[in-house]
Write an enzyme that holds these catalytic residues in place. Structure first.
Site, mmCIF file in Angstrom:
data_model
loop_
_atom_site.group_PDB
_atom_site.id
_atom_site.type_symbol
_atom_site.label_atom_id
_atom_site.label_comp_id
_atom_site.label_asym_id
_atom_site.label_seq_id
_atom_site.Cartn_x
_atom_site.Cartn_y
_atom_site.Cartn_z
ATOM 1 C CB SER A 1 -8.160 3.650 2.785
ATOM 2 O OG SER A 1 -7.189 3.633 3.457
ATOM 3 C CE LYS B 1 -4.175 2.308 2.516
ATOM 4 N NZ LYS B 1 -4.799 1.722 3.285
ATOM 5 C CB SER C 1 -8.501 1.366 5.850
ATOM 6 O OG SER C 1 -9.152 1.971 5.617
HETATM 7 N N1 GLN Z 1 -13.289 4.399 6.135
HETATM 8 C C1 GLN Z 1 -12.522 5.088 7.256
HETATM 9 C C2 GLN Z 1 -12.087 6.071 7.000
HETATM 10 O O1 GLN Z 1 -12.537 6.259 5.909
HETATM 11 C C3 GLN Z 1 -11.250 3.755 7.073
HETATM 12 C C4 GLN Z 1 -10.029 4.224 6.622
HETATM 13 C C5 GLN Z 1 -8.880 3.721 7.164
HETATM 14 O O2 GLN Z 1 -9.141 2.683 7.992
HETATM 15 N N2 GLN Z 1 -7.397 3.836 7.112
HETATM 16 O O3 GLN Z 1 -11.784 7.027 7.219
#
Ligand code: GLN
Length: 446
Positions: free
Chosen positions: A127, A52, A151
């Protein structure tokens, strides 16, 4: 490595999982392993892996899918990269994500949206959407993602792969570009539970460069895959099977629970009464911490700098205004507001108090049960464009994953069926530092 690059050439123009590929570098690493083949092979010998793009990689561009880091080449490797190197894995490239890991669909990336390999009209989740899509599309056998509020697990669920968020403190975050420091964790996405256990074993362990890294032993996780779940106690929170969760999703979880009961596990309904406050709590804490962490992107130290600044202050302001996307700005404004004088007690401090209550709910259930099981997400993947203009609907995706981050416990998402051709995920949550039981249950089910 050959197979990986061949597959990328075949499908990545449709999936768009990768942001950065360095084939020459990967081939050189593979050649080195070939030449040294007589020596002992480590656990991930020759394994093609995707990373990532919020994990820093020495001399390999790292952008967090943000314009503000465009062109940034780190001068050091994250701890997890050293560990992968020692285990002889081969980095294939850097994977697309929501900008600074803020999002649930990959649509906030500054460099285009990754598509769900099962149906390219749909989001891969986020994400870590690139990380999940690359594994699902067969471009790499494994990838690393990060999970602040879901995410790793949510995109794993949407793409039909296995994704684990380790216990907070299990994996070093040195070299993970921080989003919300009290929540962020790095973890593996793979096709199988066994692969996942192997990769977690490699990347885990105490690290003196990360003050939140826990000094606890790292078990041989793959040895936990005994297939035996007789007498194991499974809690199913009523809140995870209620309003807002699709019927098909609930049914797939019930089917999975029947499988586990058939193998001798005991299933009971419980309550996590404070989970209804998790979303509000998370978006306050995560945004507050992000507003502090992202202050370093000022146009001086990294990446992008505006071209038409009048003076230093103007340079900071314009760089950030031009460099950050909409969603990141929304979070930074919310976080800065919540931390400002006069509001701190009402918002950030209150959120921390509610967080303690959410954690207590988990402690109470785990005093009586071995794991908690529910869906990973309330629905399967949604269409690209469907939710991007409505942040609150988008945030509701994280309903079932966020409580886990707030409590700091580990959880996995494993594939558990399909709805209209799109994968569904089963979430298995464990006690602090008990990833072994999670893997045992996941493997028995798989
Ligand atoms: N979807 C969540 C957010 O937008 C989680 C993101 C994540 O775990 N990095 O914060």
């Amino acid at each position: 490595v050959d197979t990986s690059y061949r597959r990328i050439a075949e499908v990545d123009d449709k999936v768009s999982a990768f942001l950065i590929l360095d084939e020459a570098r990967a081939r050189a690493a593979a050649k080195q392993l070939d030449d040294a083949i007589a020596t002992d092979k480590s656990m991930l010998f020759g394994l093609p892996i995707g990373i990532k793009d919020n994990i820093v990689t020495k001399d390999l561009k790292t952008t967090c899918a943000s314009k503000i880091l465009d062109g940034f080449e780190p001068i050091y490797d994250a701890t997890v990269m050293h560990k992968l190197d020692d285990a002889q894995a081969i980095t294939i490239g850097k994977l697309n994500m929501d900008e600074f890991a803020m999002g649930s669909s990959n649509e906030t990336s500054a460099f285009g949206v990754t598509k769900n390999p099962w149906n390219t009209a749909y989001v891969p989740g986020g994400s870590s959407g690139g990380s999940a899509a690359a594994v699902a599309a067969g471009e790499v056998l494994c990838s690393l993602g990060s999970d602040t509020g879901g995410s790793i697990r949510q995109p794993a669920s949407y793409c039909g792969v296995v994704g684990l968020k380790p216990t907070y403190g299990r994996v070093s975050r040195f070299g993970l570009i921080a989003f919300a420091s009290s929540l962020d964790q790095i973890g593996p996405l793979t096709r199988t539970v066994a692969d996942n256990a192997h990769v977690l074993e490699v990347i885990s362990g105490h690290c003196t460069a990360d003050a939140t890294s826990a000094n606890v032993p790292v078990p041989a996780f793959s040895e936990a895959l005994t297939g035996d779940v007789r007498g194991l106690r499974i809690a199913v929170p009523a809140e995870y099977m209620g309003e807002g969760v699709d019927d098909a999703v609930k049914q797939s979880v019930r089917d999975a629970l029947h499988v586990l009961e058939g193998l001798g596990a005991i299933v009971e309904e419980v309550s996590l009464p404070h989970s209804k406050y998790a979303l509000a709590t998370y978006y306050l804490i995560a945004s507050s911490e992000a507003s502090s962490n992202l202050a370093r992107f000022d146009g001086v130290r990294y990446g992008y700098r505006t071209e038409n600044a009048e003076d230093l202050l103007d340079m900071y302001l314009k760089t950030r205004a031009e460099g950050f996307g909409e969603e990141v700005k929304r979070r930074l404004m919310l976080g800065t507001f919540a931390l400002s004088t006069g509001f701190y007690d009402a918002y950030y401090k209150k959120a921390q108090q509610v967080r303690a209550l959410i954690k207590q709910d988990f402690d109470e259930v785990f005093s009586r049960f071995d794991v908690i099981i529910g869906p990973t997400t309330p629905t399967p993947a949604f269409r690209i464009g469907e939710k991007i203009d409505d942040p609150l609907t988008m945030y509701a995706n994280d309903l079932l994953t966020i409580p886990v981050n707030l409590a700091g416990v580990p959880a996995i998402s494993v594939p558990c069926g399909f709805q209209a051709g799109l994968p569904l995920g089963l979430q298995i949550i464990g006690k602090h530092f008990d990833e072994e039981t999670i893997y045992r249950v996941a493997d028995a089910y798989e």
